[in-house]
Design a protein around this motif. Structure first.
Motif, PDB file in Angstrom:
ATOM      1  N   GLY A 111     -16.712   7.232   2.169  1.00 52.23           N
ATOM      2  CA  GLY A 111     -18.116   6.838   2.078  1.00 52.23           C
ATOM      3  C   GLY A 111     -18.317   5.593   1.238  1.00 52.23           C
ATOM      4  N   GLY A 112     -17.274   5.170   0.565  1.00 53.95           N
ATOM      5  CA  GLY A 112     -17.366   4.018  -0.316  1.00 53.95           C
ATOM      6  C   GLY A 112     -16.254   3.018  -0.072  1.00 53.95           C
ATOM      7  N   THR A 113     -15.681   2.539  -1.182  1.00 57.09           N
ATOM      8  CA  THR A 113     -14.661   1.495  -1.134  1.00 57.09           C
ATOM      9  C   THR A 113     -13.460   1.914  -1.957  1.00 57.09           C
ATOM     10  OG1 THR A 113     -16.383  -0.199  -0.967  1.00 57.09           O
ATOM     11  CG2 THR A 113     -14.203  -0.946  -1.634  1.00 57.09           C
ATOM     12  N   LEU A 114     -12.273   1.707  -1.402  1.00 55.35           N
ATOM     13  CA  LEU A 114     -11.033   1.911  -2.136  1.00 55.35           C
ATOM     14  C   LEU A 114     -10.479   0.540  -2.487  1.00 55.35           C
ATOM     15  CD1 LEU A 114      -8.752   3.741  -3.207  1.00 55.35           C
ATOM     16  CD2 LEU A 114      -7.711   3.609  -0.930  1.00 55.35           C
ATOM     17  N   PHE A 115     -10.335   0.277  -3.782  1.00 56.99           N
ATOM     18  CA  PHE A 115      -9.793  -0.992  -4.259  1.00 56.99           C
ATOM     19  C   PHE A 115      -8.361  -0.762  -4.718  1.00 56.99           C
ATOM     20  CE2 PHE A 115      -9.236  -3.978  -7.971  1.00 56.99           C
ATOM     21  CZ  PHE A 115      -8.966  -5.088  -7.193  1.00 56.99           C
ATOM     22  N   LEU A 116      -7.412  -1.354  -3.998  1.00 60.52           N
ATOM     23  CA  LEU A 116      -5.998  -1.259  -4.353  1.00 60.52           C
ATOM     24  C   LEU A 116      -5.571  -2.566  -5.011  1.00 60.52           C
ATOM     25  CD1 LEU A 116      -4.477   0.499  -1.208  1.00 60.52           C
ATOM     26  CD2 LEU A 116      -5.241   1.522  -3.358  1.00 60.52           C
ATOM     27  N   ASP A 117      -5.495  -2.537  -6.327  1.00 68.06           N
ATOM     28  CA  ASP A 117      -5.078  -3.710  -7.090  1.00 68.06           C
ATOM     29  C   ASP A 117      -3.558  -3.758  -7.124  1.00 68.06           C
ATOM     30  OD1 ASP A 117      -5.275  -5.984  -8.599  1.00 68.06           O
ATOM     31  OD2 ASP A 117      -5.926  -4.973 -10.436  1.00 68.06           O
ATOM     32  N   GLU A 118      -3.024  -4.937  -7.047  1.00 62.51           N
ATOM     33  CA  GLU A 118      -1.574  -5.187  -7.032  1.00 62.51           C
ATOM     34  C   GLU A 118      -0.900  -4.462  -5.869  1.00 62.51           C
ATOM     35  OE1 GLU A 118      -0.655  -7.680  -8.409  1.00 62.51           O
ATOM     36  OE2 GLU A 118      -2.137  -7.921  -9.979  1.00 62.51           O
ATOM     37  N   ILE A 119      -1.471  -4.638  -4.686  1.00 57.48           N
ATOM     38  CA  ILE A 119      -0.919  -4.022  -3.475  1.00 57.48           C
ATOM     39  C   ILE A 119       0.489  -4.534  -3.181  1.00 57.48           C
ATOM     40  CG2 ILE A 119      -1.933  -5.683  -1.863  1.00 57.48           C
ATOM     41  CD1 ILE A 119      -2.405  -3.120  -0.041  1.00 57.48           C
ATOM     42  N   GLY A 120       0.825  -5.700  -3.672  1.00 58.25           N
ATOM     43  CA  GLY A 120       2.163  -6.245  -3.471  1.00 58.25           C
ATOM     44  C   GLY A 120       3.251  -5.433  -4.142  1.00 58.25           C
ATOM     45  N   ASP A 121       2.873  -4.523  -5.046  1.00 58.41           N
ATOM     46  CA  ASP A 121       3.839  -3.684  -5.751  1.00 58.41           C
ATOM     47  C   ASP A 121       4.081  -2.341  -5.065  1.00 58.41           C
ATOM     48  OD1 ASP A 121       4.414  -5.457  -7.835  1.00 58.41           O
ATOM     49  OD2 ASP A 121       2.607  -4.881  -8.911  1.00 58.41           O
ATOM     50  N   ILE A 122       3.391  -2.075  -3.959  1.00 58.16           N
ATOM     51  CA  ILE A 122       3.603  -0.816  -3.248  1.00 58.16           C
ATOM     52  C   ILE A 122       4.964  -0.869  -2.564  1.00 58.16           C
ATOM     53  CG2 ILE A 122       2.825   0.588  -1.291  1.00 58.16           C
ATOM     54  CD1 ILE A 122       0.003   0.025  -2.068  1.00 58.16           C
ATOM     55  N   PRO A 123       5.775   0.168  -2.769  1.00 59.00           N
ATOM     56  CA  PRO A 123       7.115   0.157  -2.166  1.00 59.00           C
ATOM     57  C   PRO A 123       7.054   0.206  -0.635  1.00 59.00           C
ATOM     58  CG  PRO A 123       6.679   2.261  -3.249  1.00 59.00           C
ATOM     59  CD  PRO A 123       5.528   1.362  -3.559  1.00 59.00           C
ATOM     60  N   LEU A 124       8.062  -0.374  -0.004  1.00 59.88           N
ATOM     61  CA  LEU A 124       8.141  -0.383   1.461  1.00 59.88           C
ATOM     62  C   LEU A 124       8.004   1.010   2.045  1.00 59.88           C
ATOM     63  CD1 LEU A 124      10.918  -2.954   2.452  1.00 59.88           C
ATOM     64  CD2 LEU A 124       8.605  -2.833   3.360  1.00 59.88           C
ATOM     65  N   SER A 125       8.590   1.993   1.385  1.00 61.60           N
ATOM     66  CA  SER A 125       8.562   3.361   1.898  1.00 61.60           C
ATOM     67  C   SER A 125       7.138   3.902   2.027  1.00 61.60           C
ATOM     68  CB  SER A 125       9.387   4.276   0.989  1.00 61.60           C
ATOM     69  OG  SER A 125       8.875   4.254  -0.325  1.00 61.60           O
ATOM     70  N   LEU A 126       6.221   3.423   1.221  1.00 57.96           N
ATOM     71  CA  LEU A 126       4.838   3.892   1.257  1.00 57.96           C
ATOM     72  C   LEU A 126       3.938   2.987   2.108  1.00 57.96           C
ATOM     73  CD1 LEU A 126       2.929   6.053   0.224  1.00 57.96           C
ATOM     74  CD2 LEU A 126       2.710   4.773  -1.898  1.00 57.96           C
ATOM     75  N   GLN A 127       4.391   1.777   2.390  1.00 59.97           N
ATOM     76  CA  GLN A 127       3.575   0.833   3.153  1.00 59.97           C
ATOM     77  C   GLN A 127       3.271   1.326   4.566  1.00 59.97           C
ATOM     78  OE1 GLN A 127       5.124  -3.191   2.908  1.00 59.97           O
ATOM     79  NE2 GLN A 127       5.487  -2.962   0.722  1.00 59.97           N
ATOM     80  N   ALA A 128       4.207   2.025   5.201  1.00 58.61           N
ATOM     81  CA  ALA A 128       3.984   2.539   6.557  1.00 58.61           C
ATOM     82  C   ALA A 128       2.861   3.572   6.563  1.00 58.61           C
ATOM     83  CB  ALA A 128       5.260   3.146   7.129  1.00 58.61           C
ATOM     84  N   LYS A 129       2.844   4.430   5.563  1.00 64.10           N
ATOM     85  CA  LYS A 129       1.795   5.452   5.473  1.00 64.10           C
ATOM     86  C   LYS A 129       0.442   4.802   5.175  1.00 64.10           C
ATOM     87  CE  LYS A 129       0.926  10.039   3.710  1.00 64.10           C
ATOM     88  NZ  LYS A 129       1.422  11.183   2.944  1.00 64.10           N
ATOM     89  N   LEU A 130       0.454   3.783   4.366  1.00 63.56           N
ATOM     90  CA  LEU A 130      -0.768   3.048   4.060  1.00 63.56           C
ATOM     91  C   LEU A 130      -1.304   2.357   5.318  1.00 63.56           C
ATOM     92  CD1 LEU A 130      -2.747   2.073   1.892  1.00 63.56           C
ATOM     93  CD2 LEU A 130      -1.162   0.228   1.390  1.00 63.56           C
ATOM     94  N   LEU A 131      -0.421   1.745   6.088  1.00 70.20           N
ATOM     95  CA  LEU A 131      -0.813   1.095   7.332  1.00 70.20           C
ATOM     96  C   LEU A 131      -1.435   2.104   8.295  1.00 70.20           C
ATOM     97  CD1 LEU A 131      -0.850  -1.370   9.253  1.00 70.20           C
ATOM     98  CD2 LEU A 131       1.452  -0.686   9.961  1.00 70.20           C
ATOM     99  N   ARG A 132      -0.811   3.260   8.437  1.00 71.67           N
ATOM    100  CA  ARG A 132      -1.338   4.286   9.335  1.00 71.67           C
ATOM    101  C   ARG A 132      -2.732   4.730   8.900  1.00 71.67           C
ATOM    102  NH1 ARG A 132      -2.336   8.901  11.131  1.00 71.67           N
ATOM    103  NH2 ARG A 132      -1.340  10.252  12.596  1.00 71.67           N
ATOM    104  N   ALA A 133      -2.930   4.895   7.610  1.00 69.77           N
ATOM    105  CA  ALA A 133      -4.238   5.292   7.091  1.00 69.77           C
ATOM    106  C   ALA A 133      -5.295   4.231   7.405  1.00 69.77           C
ATOM    107  CB  ALA A 133      -4.161   5.541   5.587  1.00 69.77           C
ATOM    108  N   LEU A 134      -4.918   2.972   7.279  1.00 67.08           N
ATOM    109  CA  LEU A 134      -5.840   1.877   7.585  1.00 67.08           C
ATOM    110  C   LEU A 134      -6.206   1.844   9.067  1.00 67.08           C
ATOM    111  CD1 LEU A 134      -4.634  -1.244   5.604  1.00 67.08           C
ATOM    112  CD2 LEU A 134      -6.933  -0.345   5.685  1.00 67.08           C
ATOM    113  N   GLU A 135      -5.211   2.035   9.907  1.00 66.89           N
ATOM    114  CA  GLU A 135      -5.434   1.956  11.349  1.00 66.89           C
ATOM    115  C   GLU A 135      -6.215   3.150  11.888  1.00 66.89           C
ATOM    116  OE1 GLU A 135      -1.554  -0.641  12.732  1.00 66.89           O
ATOM    117  OE2 GLU A 135      -1.415   1.534  12.795  1.00 66.89           O
TER     118      GLU A 135
END
Length: 179
Positions: A111-135
């Motif tokens: 219902g609001g906004t998720l602010f992910l600061d320093e997204i460049g520090d997210i490990p590759l292993s978690l980036q796929a799950k983050l992408l799926r959540a976004l899509e």
């Protein structure tokens, strides 16, 4: 509309109250924020440490019209092994110490906004799950099997050169283009 002929009255008060400068770059920043805020699309804020990226995210959220909260997560400050649970939540028994189910930051920001600061520090292993959540606008808690639908906007920030990280293979190109 360029910053030279920008009408200050066109900038939402929620943005002009946060960014008080009147220089051409400050006016251009406020203009960009006021364009991005109502769009609902994901946004990426780039800049050096201490340049006000979180302040920009607050202005975008405040002018967005979204009724839910702004939830901020500093991805660099959370140990890698805890980040997935912090973002997506977990079910009771998902891992040692998970004595009860917990909503993650994605769910908290619905219902609001998720602010992910320093997204460049997210490990590759978690980036796929983050992408799926976004899509899909859906998540699964750690240890859970049920999908949770979300209504949120994601704003990300980093001081890192994500294009360089993509070229080096340490940041997913599809995630970079999605945000």
């Amino acid at each position: 509309m360029t910053h030279e002929n920008q009408n200050p009255d066109d900038i939402p008060k929620s943005i002009s109250n946060l960014i008080s400068g009147i220089s051409a770059p400050a006016n251009e920043l406020k203009r960009l924020m006021s364009v991005v805020a109502p769009s609902g699309s994901s946004a990426l804020i780039l800049g050096p440490t201490g340049s006000g990226k979180e302040l920009v995210s607050k202005g975008i959220h405040a002018a967005s019209g979204r009724k839910g909260p702004l939830i901020s997560v500093n991805c660099a400050a959370i140990p890698t092994e805890l980040l997935e649970s912090e973002l997506f939540g977990h079910e009771k028994g998902a891992f040692t110490g998970a004595d009860k189910s917990r909503a993650g930051r994605f769910e908290q920001s619905s219902g609001g906004t998720l602010f992910l600061d320093e997204i460049g520090d997210i490990p590759l292993s978690l980036q796929a799950k983050l992408l799926r959540a976004l899509e899909s606008k859906k998540i699964q808690k750690v240890g859970g099997g049920k999908e949770i639908s979300l209504n949120l906007r994601m704003v990300c920030a980093t001081h890192q050169n994500l294009e360089k990280k993509v070229n080096e293979g340490s940041f997913r190109a599809d995630l970079f283009y999605r945000i």
